[in-house]
Design a protein around this motif. Structure first.
Motif, short mmCIF file in Angstrom:
data_model
loop_
_atom_site.label_atom_id
_atom_site.label_comp_id
_atom_site.label_asym_id
_atom_site.label_seq_id
_atom_site.Cartn_x
_atom_site.Cartn_y
_atom_site.Cartn_z
N VAL A 160 9.04 26.53 -7.47
CA VAL A 160 7.71 27.15 -7.46
C VAL A 160 6.70 26.13 -6.96
O VAL A 160 6.63 25.00 -7.47
CB VAL A 160 7.31 27.64 -8.87
N PHE A 161 5.91 26.51 -5.97
CA PHE A 161 4.87 25.64 -5.44
C PHE A 161 3.68 26.51 -5.04
O PHE A 161 3.71 27.72 -5.20
CB PHE A 161 5.39 24.83 -4.24
N GLY A 162 2.62 25.89 -4.57
CA GLY A 162 1.47 26.66 -4.13
C GLY A 162 0.26 26.49 -5.04
O GLY A 162 0.29 25.76 -6.03
N LEU A 163 -0.80 27.20 -4.70
CA LEU A 163 -2.10 27.05 -5.35
C LEU A 163 -2.04 27.26 -6.85
O LEU A 163 -2.72 26.57 -7.62
CB LEU A 163 -3.09 28.03 -4.71
N PHE A 164 -1.23 28.22 -7.31
CA PHE A 164 -1.19 28.56 -8.74
C PHE A 164 0.20 28.30 -9.33
O PHE A 164 0.65 29.02 -10.23
CB PHE A 164 -1.60 30.02 -8.95
N ALA A 165 0.87 27.27 -8.85
CA ALA A 165 2.21 26.95 -9.35
C ALA A 165 2.19 26.38 -10.76
O ALA A 165 3.15 26.55 -11.52
CB ALA A 165 2.91 25.98 -8.41
N THR A 166 1.13 25.69 -11.12
CA THR A 166 1.05 25.04 -12.43
C THR A 166 1.23 26.05 -13.56
O THR A 166 0.54 27.07 -13.61
CB THR A 166 -0.30 24.32 -12.59
N GLY A 167 2.16 25.75 -14.44
CA GLY A 167 2.40 26.61 -15.59
C GLY A 167 3.39 27.74 -15.36
O GLY A 167 3.73 28.46 -16.30
N VAL A 168 3.85 27.92 -14.12
CA VAL A 168 4.82 28.97 -13.82
C VAL A 168 6.23 28.41 -14.01
O VAL A 168 6.60 27.43 -13.36
CB VAL A 168 4.65 29.49 -12.37
N HIS B 257 19.15 29.94 -3.63
CA HIS B 257 17.89 29.23 -3.92
C HIS B 257 16.71 30.11 -3.53
O HIS B 257 16.68 30.68 -2.43
CB HIS B 257 17.83 27.92 -3.14
N ILE B 258 15.75 30.22 -4.44
CA ILE B 258 14.52 30.98 -4.19
C ILE B 258 13.34 30.02 -4.21
O ILE B 258 13.15 29.26 -5.15
CB ILE B 258 14.31 32.07 -5.25
N SER B 259 12.55 30.06 -3.14
CA SER B 259 11.30 29.31 -3.08
C SER B 259 10.15 30.30 -3.27
O SER B 259 10.06 31.29 -2.53
CB SER B 259 11.15 28.59 -1.74
N LEU B 260 9.30 30.03 -4.23
CA LEU B 260 8.18 30.92 -4.55
C LEU B 260 6.86 30.19 -4.30
O LEU B 260 6.54 29.21 -4.97
CB LEU B 260 8.26 31.37 -6.02
N ASP B 261 6.13 30.67 -3.30
CA ASP B 261 4.81 30.14 -2.96
C ASP B 261 3.79 30.95 -3.75
O ASP B 261 3.47 32.09 -3.40
CB ASP B 261 4.57 30.25 -1.46
N LYS B 262 3.28 30.36 -4.83
CA LYS B 262 2.43 31.08 -5.78
C LYS B 262 0.96 30.97 -5.35
O LYS B 262 0.28 29.99 -5.62
CB LYS B 262 2.63 30.49 -7.18
N GLN B 263 0.47 32.04 -4.71
CA GLN B 263 -0.90 32.08 -4.23
C GLN B 263 -1.80 32.97 -5.07
O GLN B 263 -3.01 32.98 -4.88
CB GLN B 263 -0.93 32.55 -2.77
N LEU B 264 -1.21 33.73 -6.00
CA LEU B 264 -1.99 34.59 -6.89
C LEU B 264 -2.10 33.96 -8.27
O LEU B 264 -1.11 33.41 -8.77
CB LEU B 264 -1.32 35.96 -7.03
N PRO B 265 -3.26 34.06 -8.90
CA PRO B 265 -3.35 33.59 -10.29
C PRO B 265 -2.42 34.40 -11.18
O PRO B 265 -2.25 35.61 -10.96
CB PRO B 265 -4.83 33.81 -10.65
N HIS B 266 -1.79 33.75 -12.15
CA HIS B 266 -0.85 34.47 -13.00
C HIS B 266 -1.53 34.86 -14.31
O HIS B 266 -2.54 34.28 -14.71
CB HIS B 266 0.42 33.62 -13.26
N GLY B 267 -0.97 35.86 -14.97
CA GLY B 267 -1.61 36.41 -16.16
C GLY B 267 -2.97 36.97 -15.83
O GLY B 267 -3.92 36.84 -16.60
N ALA B 268 -3.08 37.63 -14.65
CA ALA B 268 -4.40 37.99 -14.12
C ALA B 268 -4.59 39.48 -13.90
O ALA B 268 -5.60 39.89 -13.34
CB ALA B 268 -4.63 37.25 -12.80
#
Length: 273
Positions: free
Chosen positions: A53-61, A81-92
């Motif tokens: 998991v990487f990207g703007l909102f990766a922290t805490g995922v 292998h799955i790469s997840l580019d987290k650009q959306l805020p989570h729990g949102a």
């Protein structure tokens, strides 16, 4: 075969809570659309399941079996292998994790993998509608998904950085037996017509979410007072809110003005379909 897939943000234009079953699941009636922004995933087949998991909102995922992406792949019997580019805020309230999981399942289905029919709903109420990834009416506990025709909508999404847990929001509901949307959704001729009809509908979780995170009310107030705003409402269980505008230019102008006033907020001008 490696695959790259988009996981668009899910927006609840309406969210009526119409009851609760004996097993505790809430009954919903919601008009759902998807934005032209979201997370991105890359899937590479291999002997073992792994997640990055990487990207703007990766922290805490989480990058392990706690993540819905992992559960989706595991439930479908896929390894790699799955790469997840987290650009959306989570729990949102915009279905980030559900859309990610649905993107994995759609990709695997497209590659001929056998995805168990009950897997999407078992992963979460939003996963079936995220599998459709188009304007839909979601009913029941999420298992009833009916495509609807809506005009292209121009919107601004704003999240103030508040994480609002879904459970406490539902627990704070004053009533769990509220009227559904009208049986028939009109055939709209424009975004303005659609916004006018939406103004007569509700998000029953908006009040409880504001009680838990008062900054949501600040977001809604700023969206409602932005130039040319047609409607402002919270999506899902929060804290992301949206406003609809008559043109893409108006949505982008509002994004510029609100983003300048609140640089710590996440703002994204989008098209909803």
């Amino acid at each position: 075969m490696a695959a790259e897939v988009a996981a668009p943000a899910k927006i609840n234009l309406t969210l009526h809570v119409t009851g609760r079953r004996e097993d505790g699941y809430h009954l919903l009636d919601s008009l759902v659309v998807f934005a032209d922004t979201g997370d991105r995933l890359q899937l590479e087949p291999g002997p073992e399941l792994s997640l990055e998991v990487f990207g703007l909102f990766a922290t805490g995922v989480p990058a392990d079996a706690r993540n819905l992406v992992w559960k989706a792949a595991e439930g479908a019997g896929w390894t790699g292998h799955i790469s997840l580019d987290k650009q959306l805020p989570h729990g949102a309230g915009i279905g980030g994790g559900s859309s990610d999981a649905a993107a994995v399942l759609r990709t695997l289905e497209g590659q001929g993998a056998g995805v168990p029919a009950d897997l999407p709903l078992n992963l979460g109420a939003d996963v079936p509608v995220c599998m459709a990834a188009r304007a839909s009416r979601m009913q029941g506990i999420g298992e009833q998904v009916t495509p609807v025709e809506l005009p292209e909508l121009h919107a601004l999404l704003v999240n103030p950085g508040a994480h609002v847990p879904t459970g406490p929001v539902f627990s704070a509901l004053a009533s769990r037996n509220n009227p559904p949307m009208p049986q028939d959704i009109p055939a709209f001729t424009s975004g303005e017509d659609c916004a006018a009809w939406l103004a007569e509908q509700r998000n029953d979780l908006e009040g409880p979410a504001i009680a838990l995170a008062p900054e949501i009310e600040r977001v809604l107030s700023d969206l409602r007072s932005s130039r040319q705003a047609l409607l402002a409402r919270m999506s899902g269980s929060g804290a992301t809110c949206f406003a609809l505008y008559p043109t893409k230019k108006a949505a982008h102008m509002a994004a510029y003005e609100i983003g300048a006033a609140y640089p710590e907020w996440w703002c994204s001008a989008v098209t909803l379909t």
